[in-house]
Motif scaffolding. Structure first.
Motif, PDB file in Angstrom:
ATOM      1  N   GLY A  12       0.820  -1.209   0.000  1.00  0.00           N
ATOM      2  CA  GLY A  12       0.000   0.000   0.000  1.00  0.00           C
ATOM      3  C   GLY A  12       0.852   1.258   0.000  1.00  0.00           C
ATOM      4  N   LEU A  13       1.985   1.213   0.700  1.00  0.00           N
ATOM      5  CA  LEU A  13       2.901   2.357   0.712  1.00  0.00           C
ATOM      6  C   LEU A  13       3.428   2.636  -0.696  1.00  0.00           C
ATOM      7  CD1 LEU A  13       5.802   2.809   3.311  1.00  0.00           C
ATOM      8  CD2 LEU A  13       6.054   3.468   0.930  1.00  0.00           C
ATOM      9  N   VAL A  14       3.867   1.580  -1.384  1.00  0.00           N
ATOM     10  CA  VAL A  14       4.415   1.754  -2.733  1.00  0.00           C
ATOM     11  C   VAL A  14       3.357   2.293  -3.682  1.00  0.00           C
ATOM     12  CG1 VAL A  14       5.408   0.545  -4.715  1.00  0.00           C
ATOM     13  CG2 VAL A  14       6.164  -0.024  -2.399  1.00  0.00           C
ATOM     14  N   GLU A  15       2.137   1.804  -3.546  1.00  0.00           N
ATOM     15  CA  GLU A  15       1.062   2.237  -4.436  1.00  0.00           C
ATOM     16  C   GLU A  15       0.637   3.673  -4.149  1.00  0.00           C
ATOM     17  OE1 GLU A  15      -3.494   0.934  -5.741  1.00  0.00           O
ATOM     18  OE2 GLU A  15      -2.334  -0.316  -4.363  1.00  0.00           O
ATOM     19  N   ALA A  16       0.535   4.028  -2.856  1.00  0.00           N
ATOM     20  CA  ALA A  16       0.047   5.358  -2.491  1.00  0.00           C
ATOM     21  C   ALA A  16       1.115   6.435  -2.624  1.00  0.00           C
ATOM     22  CB  ALA A  16      -0.485   5.337  -1.049  1.00  0.00           C
ATOM     23  N   PHE A  17       2.377   6.050  -2.444  1.00  0.00           N
ATOM     24  CA  PHE A  17       3.470   7.034  -2.451  1.00  0.00           C
ATOM     25  C   PHE A  17       4.597   6.559  -3.368  1.00  0.00           C
ATOM     26  CE2 PHE A  17       1.461   6.924   1.755  1.00  0.00           C
ATOM     27  CZ  PHE A  17       0.951   8.218   1.832  1.00  0.00           C
ATOM     28  N   PRO A  18       4.343   6.472  -4.669  1.00  0.00           N
ATOM     29  CA  PRO A  18       5.344   5.907  -5.581  1.00  0.00           C
ATOM     30  C   PRO A  18       6.631   6.718  -5.663  1.00  0.00           C
ATOM     31  CG  PRO A  18       3.539   6.921  -6.812  1.00  0.00           C
ATOM     32  CD  PRO A  18       3.117   6.884  -5.386  1.00  0.00           C
ATOM     33  N   ARG A  19       6.601   7.996  -5.288  1.00  0.00           N
ATOM     34  CA  ARG A  19       7.805   8.839  -5.330  1.00  0.00           C
ATOM     35  C   ARG A  19       8.505   8.947  -3.977  1.00  0.00           C
ATOM     36  NH1 ARG A  19       8.335  11.613 -10.023  1.00  0.00           N
ATOM     37  NH2 ARG A  19       6.531  11.688 -11.418  1.00  0.00           N
ATOM     38  N   SER A  20       7.997   8.254  -2.996  1.00  0.00           N
ATOM     39  CA  SER A  20       8.595   8.323  -1.665  1.00  0.00           C
ATOM     40  C   SER A  20       9.992   7.710  -1.658  1.00  0.00           C
ATOM     41  CB  SER A  20       7.718   7.590  -0.641  1.00  0.00           C
ATOM     42  OG  SER A  20       8.397   7.451   0.596  1.00  0.00           O
ATOM     43  N   SER A  21      10.888   8.290  -0.856  1.00  0.00           N
ATOM     44  CA  SER A  21      12.227   7.712  -0.701  1.00  0.00           C
ATOM     45  C   SER A  21      12.182   6.369   0.009  1.00  0.00           C
ATOM     46  CB  SER A  21      13.115   8.679   0.095  1.00  0.00           C
ATOM     47  OG  SER A  21      12.589   8.877   1.399  1.00  0.00           O
ATOM     48  N   LEU A  22      11.027   6.015   0.574  1.00  0.00           N
ATOM     49  CA  LEU A  22      10.884   4.751   1.303  1.00  0.00           C
ATOM     50  C   LEU A  22      10.491   3.591   0.394  1.00  0.00           C
ATOM     51  CD1 LEU A  22       8.986   6.028   4.474  1.00  0.00           C
ATOM     52  CD2 LEU A  22      11.422   5.579   4.234  1.00  0.00           C
ATOM     53  N   VAL A  23      10.297   3.836  -0.893  1.00  0.00           N
ATOM     54  CA  VAL A  23       9.865   2.760  -1.796  1.00  0.00           C
ATOM     55  C   VAL A  23      10.881   1.622  -1.865  1.00  0.00           C
ATOM     56  CG1 VAL A  23       9.422   2.199  -4.229  1.00  0.00           C
ATOM     57  CG2 VAL A  23       8.239   4.119  -3.147  1.00  0.00           C
TER      58      VAL A  23
END
Length: 716
Positions: A387-398
């Motif tokens: 869900g993190l990857v899908e919701a925040f695709p530009r996050s440094s946490l990907v």
């Protein structure tokens, strides 16, 4: 066309074949800010003058600037007046002549010299010279003539000095509104500056006089508090109260909040607590901030249980206030740190629901997933991570989320056919990351060949000519004007407009030994070329073998990996020898003076002066020795990096508390955010350097176990 020899612009490596008129010891002393530099330069000038050598003017320029730096205006004027230099240096000679005249009290002569400097100055010098021209004309009583120069200078770089001086020029030209605006800007934006009180006095003399509002007094008070002047902060609040501006309950609460912070800074805890109690009776915005300040105090005092209780109260009591966002995040984070993983899952899930616009939602989701992993709830963890990857695709946490998604499968006992694609995606999508390194090691453990993150190693462009845009910087370096050379390079770099220019400029800087400036240019313009397109020429500026002779020599002497030295250097200073931190860490390896003294004692050497820590050779030697001792004690680069950043005692404590965890989990649970990120970057850079430049056919492996620390090695 003169060829250059790869000597650094700011870090001149002498003996390169360049025909220096100055003695090498003079330039070395200047570069290290040594006290004997002025005396050496004076002797060089006298010897050159006696022998009628052609470089007398250039040496006079250096000697004059050094005399200015030590406040000897008379000697500076003697050296600089009548000196003759080649065309590129003439504006700089005029500028420093102006400085000498100005501080000698001859403002008219200073203005004339600064005017000559402005006429032919490079863009880097022009703004400085114009500002000084305006100041000199003002000091010479030519107030109206100073106005154009001060208007431009204060607009380009609105410092307290220039705004204050422009106010005087504006008054002389009849611009009363402009004068008032400048004086007010000085008083409010720069409350700790000496001109601020003078600006306030002048505002009081205007007709009608300008009196500060409560909001403006509070702005000054907060500025003074930020500057570390708690005493004057309290005095500013008293002025507001004496002026009968603090009337309503809201006013009293706002003042009490700032007063509490100032009292706390002076160690008056009981009085601070009383002020916070007053602030908490104010309107919601003030009350919430006061409660949050109290919670942060508990957190800073390592009273985590009390901090959690207070953070929860902030979030519950003032859910609509901005501080509720941070408070709610800390509730979950403190549960996680305490090992209350079920509570952490609940806290972060609640945070996600309550703070739908928070900038920390991706981080909260990551910590929620980590809590699930610690509970061995791997399916739930993957749901959150995906869900993190899908919701925040530009996050440094990907990359982090993708690694732990794959890792959770492995922890469940899944075969490599299931885990492998996930690890491979981390490597191919984020090849320079710490998680690509971890994924590589996991694949090797599973007997699967990892994909190549970077098909080619960094490659440097070759050329034998000094690029035109750097010729002035090189001339300034040869004259010993290292600060001016640095400003010239920075000004040129700021005008780069496309990747082609950036690539050529960065490689020119690499060839000149200016690794820090090259890295800065690359970071601004070449990120996509290096880590997206994987262009080897772009990578060269991100991962240079900076100061290679010194690094390899000292690494060999102290039996530490040169790649670890480069990785630490990249993280600490980004290859810039002139860097100093707020904690007074200095130079390439960011050694603080007390640590330098301790190292010198261990090496049976004289204690270095703090300024000498800017020397690349000394910084590399001390940093290499210190890293060798950390590796003796901790025997793992992750722990050595943690100790380099947070100190050996902290690293020992973390191993004692969590050393049974595998390395990936251990690093995730380092409690200091800065150290956690530091360790990740150093490890990633270490293994990239090894893969790029290592000579071993078999790649170096990263141990995924945390070893117990030894008793030998440094404890400071």
């Amino acid at each position: 066309m003169r060829r250059w020899t790869g000597t650094g612009l700011l870090t001149v490596v002498l003996g390169s074949g360049v025909a220096w008129a100055q003695s090498p010891s003079t330039l070395e002393a200047v570069r290290l800010h040594r006290s004997e530099a002025r005396e050496l330069a004076r002797k060089d000038w006298e010897a050159c003058t006696a022998s009628k050598c052609p470089d007398a003017g250039r040496i006079a320029l250096l000697a004059g600037t050094l005399a200015l730096g030590e406040g000897d205006v008379a000697e500076a004027r003697t050296l600089l007046t009548g000196a003759s230099v080649a065309e590129p240096l003439r504006p700089f000679l005029a500028y420093y002549q102006g400085q000498a005249h100005f501080y000698a009290g001859d403002a008219a002569a200073a203005a004339e010299a600064f005017g000559r400097a402005v006429e032919k100055a490079s863009p880097a010098l022009e703004s400085r010279a114009r500002a000084r021209l305006g100041e000199a004309l003002l000091a010479a009583g030519k107030v109206k003539e100073s106005a154009p120069a001060l208007e431009t200078a204060a607009t380009e770089e609105p410092s307290a000095e220039l705004l204050f001086q422009r106010a005087q020029a504006r008054r002389a030209t009849g611009n009363g509104a402009g004068e008032r605006a400048d004086l007010k800007a000085v008083a409010l934006r720069y409350p700790a500056h000496p001109y601020a009180d003078e600006a306030l006095a002048k505002l009081g003399e205007l007709k009608p006089p300008l009196r500060l509002t409560l909001a403006e007094h509070l702005q000054r008070a907060r500025g003074l508090l930020d500057a570390g002047d708690a005493k004057r902060t309290l005095e500013e609040l008293e002025k507001a109260e004496a002026g009968k501006l603090v009337r309503a309950r809201q006013d009293k609460a706002q003042v009490a909040l700032v007063r509490a912070q100032a009292l706390s800074a002076t160690g008056k805890k009981d009085e601070a607590a009383e002020a916070l109690a007053v602030a908490r009776q104010g309107p919601p915005a003030v009350a919430a901030e006061a409660a949050y300040v109290l919670a942060r105090r508990a957190l800073k005092a390592d009273d985590n249980e009390k901090a959690r209780e207070l953070m929860a109260a902030v979030e519950k009591g003032w859910p609509q206030e901005p501080v509720a966002d941070d408070a709610g995040f800390y509730v979950g984070w403190l549960d996680l740190q305490a090992g209350r993983f079920e509570e952490a899952v609940k806290a972060f899930a609640a945070f996600d629901q309550r703070h739908t616009r928070s900038k920390r939602r991706d981080e909260a989701q990551w910590y929620r997933a980590l809590a699930h992993i610690r509970l061995k709830q791997y399916v739930a963890a993957r749901e959150v991570l995906d869900g993190l990857v899908e919701a925040f695709p530009r996050s440094s946490l990907v990359p982090q989320a993708r690694y732990w998604s794959a890792r959770s499968h492995e922890l469940e006992g899944a075969k490599v056919e299931v885990t492998g694609p996930g690890y491979e995606l981390v490597i191919t999508s984020a090849p320079s990351s710490y998680y690509a390194l971890l994924a590589t090691e996991r694949l090797r453990e599973l007997g699967r060949q990892p994909p190549t993150g970077f098909p080619e190693a960094p490659k440097q462009l070759e050329s034998g000519e000094v690029p035109a845009e750097l010729k002035l910087a090189l001339a300034l370096t040869e004259a010993g004007l290292f600060r001016d050379a640095a400003e010239e390079v920075q000004a040129r770099a700021s005008r780069i407009r496309n990747q082609e220019q950036a690539m050529a400029f960065a490689h020119a800087l690499l060839r000149l030994g200016e690794y820090g400036h090259a890295h800065a240019v690359a970071a601004r313009h070449l990120w996509g070329r290096a880590f997206g397109a994987r262009v080897p020429e772009a990578l060269a500026a991100f991962y240079p073998r900076a100061f290679a002779n010194a690094v390899e020599s000292e690494a060999t002497r102290y039996q530490v990996s040169p790649f670890l030295v480069w990785a630490i250097m990249r993280r600490e200073s980004a290859f810039r020898p002139e860097v100093a931190s707020a904690a007074d860490a200095r130079g390439l390896m960011q050694v603080i003076p007390p640590t330098a003294r301790a190292i010198a004692k261990k090496l049976s050497e004289p204690e270095p002066a703090p300024a000498e820590l800017f020397s690349p050779s000394l910084s590399i030697r001390y940093g290499s020795w210190y890293l060798s001792q950390l590796m003796k004690r901790f025997s793992h680069p992750a722990l050595a990096a943690a100790a380099y950043n947070a100190g050996p005692d902290a690293a020992v404590k973390w191993v004692k508390d969590r050393g049974e965890l595998p390395l990936d989990l251990f690093v995730e649970e380092i409690p200091f955010r800065e150290t956690r990120g530091y360790v990740k970057q150093v490890l990633a850079d270490l293994y990239l350097y090894q893969s790029f430049y290592g000579k071993d056919a078999v790649p170096q492996r990263l141990s995924l176990k945390v070893p117990p620390p030894a008793t030998e090695g440094v404890s400071f």
